[in-house]
Design an enzyme around this catalytic site. Structure first.
Site, short mmCIF file in Angstrom:
data_model
loop_
_atom_site.label_atom_id
_atom_site.label_comp_id
_atom_site.label_asym_id
_atom_site.label_seq_id
_atom_site.Cartn_x
_atom_site.Cartn_y
_atom_site.Cartn_z
N CYS A 101 -7.66 14.98 -9.23
CA CYS A 101 -7.71 16.27 -9.93
C CYS A 101 -7.60 16.07 -11.45
O CYS A 101 -8.52 15.52 -12.06
CB CYS A 101 -6.64 17.21 -9.38
SG CYS A 101 -6.96 18.94 -9.80
N HIS A 132 -7.63 17.23 -3.78
CA HIS A 132 -6.31 16.63 -3.55
C HIS A 132 -6.27 15.94 -2.19
O HIS A 132 -5.83 16.52 -1.19
CB HIS A 132 -5.23 17.71 -3.63
CG HIS A 132 -4.90 18.12 -5.03
ND1 HIS A 132 -3.87 17.56 -5.75
CD2 HIS A 132 -5.50 19.01 -5.86
CE1 HIS A 132 -3.83 18.09 -6.96
NE2 HIS A 132 -4.82 18.98 -7.05
N GLU A 184 -4.24 13.78 -1.13
CA GLU A 184 -2.87 13.60 -0.64
C GLU A 184 -2.41 14.79 0.21
O GLU A 184 -1.43 14.68 0.96
CB GLU A 184 -1.90 13.38 -1.81
CG GLU A 184 -1.48 14.61 -2.58
CD GLU A 184 -2.52 15.16 -3.54
OE1 GLU A 184 -2.24 16.16 -4.23
OE2 GLU A 184 -3.63 14.58 -3.62
#
Length: 242
Positions: free
Chosen positions: A113, A213, A215
């Site tokens: 990001c 994202h 994660e």
């Protein structure tokens, strides 16, 4: 052999609360740490600092540039848009310096990001400061604090496509995007509205930037590849740790 050591850049915030305390702190969402560790790496938090860049990189086998607030437009030679807010110029400068030195060493890098925007800016690119003015809606960040789910299409022949296939579901939370693509980078993914969602440097061992994202998603392939590249990097520089 111990696990590859992956540095994760942190936020630097003036007001962070825990227990009865409220204090300036260097913090990062735990999801980044867990993603690195589940992929077989060991996480080390790296607060923003323009000092000791070489010393920091000497200790690392890979680098994960985390997300965060908008970049200060002056970093890429632009005036601020009214929607560009809560910038952290000190963090911007520190991460540009850290990333530039990491790429010089061919240290494996995954940029997430805001981190991917740092990657683009560090290579001479710039940013679109408010995507809704370009795409006509806020699908990439429809609700503050809630990730937006959408798909991306991967560019054939890219490293990213070799990992994720032709199409992949992602979680986004950004209102800015890439403008001019930086030197040596190539587009690796796009959203259905045409927004460029990922960049990569094909000349580096591993240098990927994604606007989404990973994660927060269920696909760990990007972190697994980062850790694998970090293990290879450690072996190539001849400094195994036991």
């Amino acid at each position: 052999m111990t696990r590859p050591l992956i540095g994760i850049t942190t936020y630097a915030e003036e007001e962070v609360r825990w227990g009865v305390w409220e204090s300036p702190a260097a913090v990062v969402p735990l999801a980044y740490v867990r993603a690195v560790e589940q992929a077989g790496g060991r996480a080390l938090l790296v607060p923003p600092s323009e000092d000791g860049v070489a010393e920091t990189l000497d200790a690392l086998d890979g680098l994960l540039l985390s997300g965060g607030s908008d970049l200060e437009p002056a970093v890429y030679g632009a005036d601020a848009h009214p929607e560009t807010r809560e910038t952290r110029p000190e963090r911007d400068r520190a991460e540009v310096a850290l990333l530039a030195a990491a790429l010089e060493r061919d240290l494996p890098v995954l940029a997430v990001c805001r981190g991917s925007q740092i990657l683009n800016v560090a290579r001479g690119g710039d940013l679109v400061q408010h995507l809704p003015e370009v795409v006509g809606d806020e699908k990439h960040k429809h609700t503050p604090g809630v990730f937006a789910d959408h798909d991306v299409e991967l560019e054939p022949g890219t490293r990213l496509a070799s990992l994720l296939g032709d199409r992949a579901p992602v979680k986004s939370h950004h209102h800015q995007g890439y403008g001019r693509v930086g030197k040596g980078l190539r587009v690796a993914a796009r959203a259905e509205d045409g927004t460029v969602e990922a960049l990569e440097d094909p000349e580096r061992r591993f240098a990927l930037g994604v606007l989404w994202h990973p994660e927060e998603g269920e696909d760990a392939k990007l972190f697994e590849e980062l850790v694998a590249a970090a293990r290879e990097y450690r072996g190539a520089r001849g400094t195994p740790r036991s």
